[in-house]
Design an enzyme around this catalytic site. Structure first.
Site, PDB file in Angstrom:
ATOM      1  N   GLN A 108      47.186  16.848  61.361  1.00  0.00           N
ATOM      2  CA  GLN A 108      47.689  17.110  60.007  1.00  0.00           C
ATOM      3  C   GLN A 108      49.144  17.565  60.023  1.00  0.00           C
ATOM      4  OE1 GLN A 108      45.474  19.708  57.370  1.00  0.00           O
ATOM      5  NE2 GLN A 108      43.569  18.597  57.714  1.00  0.00           N
ATOM      6  N   PRO A 135      38.325  19.306  59.297  1.00  0.00           N
ATOM      7  CA  PRO A 135      37.665  17.999  59.195  1.00  0.00           C
ATOM      8  C   PRO A 135      37.120  17.571  60.562  1.00  0.00           C
ATOM      9  CG  PRO A 135      39.916  17.936  58.330  1.00  0.00           C
ATOM     10  CD  PRO A 135      39.773  19.225  59.049  1.00  0.00           C
ATOM     11  N   PHE A 297      38.152  17.912  50.149  1.00  0.00           N
ATOM     12  CA  PHE A 297      38.831  18.102  51.436  1.00  0.00           C
ATOM     13  C   PHE A 297      40.037  17.181  51.587  1.00  0.00           C
ATOM     14  CE2 PHE A 297      34.267  18.827  51.813  1.00  0.00           C
ATOM     15  CZ  PHE A 297      34.292  20.213  51.988  1.00  0.00           C
ATOM     16  N   GLN A 299      41.837  16.151  48.985  1.00  0.00           N
ATOM     17  CA  GLN A 299      42.747  16.544  47.916  1.00  0.00           C
ATOM     18  C   GLN A 299      44.027  17.194  48.440  1.00  0.00           C
ATOM     19  OE1 GLN A 299      42.226  20.066  44.915  1.00  0.00           O
ATOM     20  NE2 GLN A 299      40.544  18.652  44.577  1.00  0.00           N
ATOM     21  N   ASP A 300      43.895  18.278  49.197  1.00  0.00           N
ATOM     22  CA  ASP A 300      45.095  18.999  49.634  1.00  0.00           C
ATOM     23  C   ASP A 300      45.845  18.266  50.737  1.00  0.00           C
ATOM     24  OD1 ASP A 300      44.437  20.766  52.412  1.00  0.00           O
ATOM     25  OD2 ASP A 300      42.688  20.176  51.258  1.00  0.00           O
ATOM     26  N   GLN A 301      45.122  17.427  51.519  1.00  0.00           N
ATOM     27  CA  GLN A 301      45.787  16.693  52.604  1.00  0.00           C
ATOM     28  C   GLN A 301      46.754  15.632  52.086  1.00  0.00           C
ATOM     29  OE1 GLN A 301      43.362  15.576  56.148  1.00  0.00           O
ATOM     30  NE2 GLN A 301      41.641  16.453  55.023  1.00  0.00           N
ATOM     31  N   HIS A 323      43.541  25.525  48.314  1.00  0.00           N
ATOM     32  CA  HIS A 323      44.335  24.841  49.342  1.00  0.00           C
ATOM     33  C   HIS A 323      45.340  23.880  48.705  1.00  0.00           C
ATOM     34  CE1 HIS A 323      41.628  26.040  52.731  1.00  0.00           C
ATOM     35  NE2 HIS A 323      42.742  25.892  53.395  1.00  0.00           N
TER      36      HIS A 323
END
EC number: 6.5.1.4
Length: 368
Positions: A108, A135, A297, A299-301, A323
């Site tokens: 990430q 993840p 999960f 969404q913020d990535q 997040h």
């Protein structure tokens, strides 16, 4: 030089302790890409073990290596760091948490940086591939990768060895191709769920029956709500490419418009396998019900890619997570991106969903 942690904790109470790792990843990556020096203070200040943990340290060192940067305060337990970036250069880079710290969290922080190098980069990431509070590698490959490719991102991921808590020992080789600029993405129509599939696995000395029990319980739970689809969750015994003992499950749903959602869980000592399967299934169902286009999960990535893209991105989602709010705030501090969140009523869902819109900063790769 932006000082991030004090500002974040003023805006979001407890954020410094709860999301220290995320603040580090987003701000370090954007520092590297924009060339802006940053200082982060009060890192994980509210935790029982405050400061940098091995996985945070290896991620920061990886970013610093990618951009030939100067990193100050980089030691286990440090609560203050500063990063002064240099030029992003392609090379072979290795990051090793030496624990079960997540390789997916290393990716990430490193992936956005490697996109702005002068040529392809090879990243050798070592640690936990299927770790708690991160993840699973299967999520990164099956959900994150296809969606982030919509922005023009291309990377290959070779899982050479899986590693589990507490030993780690996993190894993933990632090849990242550079981009001139990132494309904006619109994902506002969910469509119908057309396919549900997944994997329930055991590794090491754990009996194969656990995998079958996880799969059976997950299918049974999903069937109560989604009756018309065939659900294929394979039960697998991992042998050659697994280090240590572990068990877990990931279930993925695909929609008619190309949206992807997941539910996952890892086994723990003393927890029955069917409970693990049910937990993953309930997580998946929760992420389908809101009728958004990404799960909680992903969404913020996606925020960092929306912020860097050239043009306006719009993504429909369920409840906006803390997040995501944190990632948006950091992106607006370190780039010219402008975000807005609009609540929208949905006749197909009793749950409220939102449109996250971003006028991207249009970052250009000056190395290409």
């Amino acid at each position: 030089m932006p000082v991030l942690s004090s500002l974040m904790s003023a805006l979001f109470p407890c954020v410094g302790s709860l999301q220290g790792g995320q603040i580090l990843r987003v701000s370090a990556a954007l520092s590297c890409i924009t060339g802006s020096a940053i200082k982060i203070s009060k890192i994980r200040a509210g935790r029982s073990t405050p400061g940098l943990r091995p996985q945070h340290l290896s991620g920061l060192q990886l970013v610093s290596d990618l951009c030939s940067g100067s990193l100050q305060g980089a030691s286990i337990g440090s609560t203050d760091i500063s990063l002064t970036p240099g030029k992003i250069q392609s090379a072979n880079h290795t990051a090793d948490t030496q624990t079960a710290g997540s390789v997916c969290l290393l990716l990430q922080v490193a992936l956005p940086c490697a996109l702005f190098a002068d040529a392809s980069s090879q990243l050798c990431l070592k640690g936990g591939t299927n770790a708690e509070m991160a993840p699973q590698i299967d999520y990164t490959v099956k959900v994150f990768k296809p969606i982030v490719e919509k922005f023009g991102v291309h990377f290959d991921c070779d899982i050479r060895m899986r590693g589990y808590y507490p030993k780690g020992g996993g190894e993933v080789m990632v090849t990242v191709n550079p981009v001139k600029e990132l494309l904006p993405v619109t994902m506002t129509e969910r469509g119908n769920i057309t396919k549900i599939h997944g994997r329930a696995f055991v590794a090491g000395v754990l009996p194969f029956k656990l995998a079958k029990d996880m799969s059976t319980a997950a299918v049974r739970t999903i069937r109560k709500e989604i009756k018309e689809l065939y659900i294929n969750i394979q039960a697998l015994q991992e042998k050659e490419k697994a280090y240590g003992n572990g068990n877990g499950i990931i279930i993925i749903a695909e929609s008619s418009t190309g949206c992807l959602f997941a539910g996952s869980a890892l086994g723990k000592k003393g927890v029955y396998a069917d409970k693990v399967g049910i937990e993953a299934a309930e997580m998946l169902l929760r992420n389908i019900r809101h009728n958004g286009c990404v799960d909680e999960f992903l969404q913020d990535q996606l925020i960092i890619f929306m912020a860097l893209a050239k043009g306006t991105s719009r993504i429909r989602t369920g409840a906006v997570t803390l997040h995501t709010q944190t990632a948006i705030h950091i992106a607006e501090q370190l780039t010219q991106a402008k975000f807005s969140i609009t609540k929208c009523e949905d006749e197909l869902s009793s749950n409220v969903n939102h449109i996250i819109e971003c006028q991207g900063s249009g970052a250009t790769n000056l190395n290409l």
